[in-house]
Write a protein that holds these residues in place. Structure first.
Motif, PDB file in Angstrom:
ATOM      1  N   GLU A  23       0.821  -1.214   0.000  1.00 55.66           N
ATOM      2  CA  GLU A  23       0.000   0.000   0.000  1.00 55.66           C
ATOM      3  C   GLU A  23       0.861   1.273   0.000  1.00 55.66           C
ATOM      4  N   VAL A  24       2.032   1.208   0.602  1.00 52.62           N
ATOM      5  CA  VAL A  24       2.943   2.360   0.586  1.00 52.62           C
ATOM      6  C   VAL A  24       3.595   2.496  -0.786  1.00 52.62           C
ATOM      7  N   ILE A  26       2.748   1.438  -3.780  1.00 51.36           N
ATOM      8  CA  ILE A  26       1.919   1.767  -4.945  1.00 51.36           C
ATOM      9  C   ILE A  26       1.636   3.262  -5.048  1.00 51.36           C
ATOM     10  N   ARG A  27       1.916   3.990  -4.002  1.00 51.14           N
ATOM     11  CA  ARG A  27       1.695   5.438  -4.031  1.00 51.14           C
ATOM     12  C   ARG A  27       2.922   6.221  -4.522  1.00 51.14           C
ATOM     13  N   PHE A  28       4.055   5.549  -4.700  1.00 51.98           N
ATOM     14  CA  PHE A  28       5.240   6.218  -5.229  1.00 51.98           C
ATOM     15  C   PHE A  28       4.994   6.558  -6.704  1.00 51.98           C
ATOM     16  N   PRO A  29       5.374   7.758  -7.130  1.00 47.65           N
ATOM     17  CA  PRO A  29       5.206   8.094  -8.549  1.00 47.65           C
ATOM     18  C   PRO A  29       6.165   7.283  -9.424  1.00 47.65           C
ATOM     19  N   THR A  31       6.275   4.223 -10.396  1.00 44.30           N
ATOM     20  CA  THR A  31       6.706   2.966  -9.790  1.00 44.30           C
ATOM     21  C   THR A  31       5.705   1.858 -10.090  1.00 44.30           C
TER      22      THR A  31
END
Length: 59
Positions: A23-24, A26-29, A31
């Motif tokens: 969940e952390v 998947i929020r990276f741009p 990526t």
């Protein structure tokens, strides 16, 4: 440049140890996050949840 992150699936893993970081990440741009296992078959976590790999070691 896109980043590639692979999270390893294995039998009896603790589901939260995988899905929390997922969940952390998947929020990276820019990526892509992959669930990696030995085969494309579902992997069963210690609580019984079935997790479906998105790729295998061979790819």
């Amino acid at each position: 440049m896109r980043y590639q992150i692979g999270l390893l699936l294995f039998p009896k893993l603790t589901q939260l140890d995988l899905t929390g970081p997922y969940e952390v990440f998947i929020r990276f741009p820019d990526t892509d996050v992959h669930l990696v296992a030995k085969s494309p078959d579902p992997v069963v976590a210690d609580g019984g949840m079935r997790l479906l790999p998105s790729t295998t070691f061979a790819k």
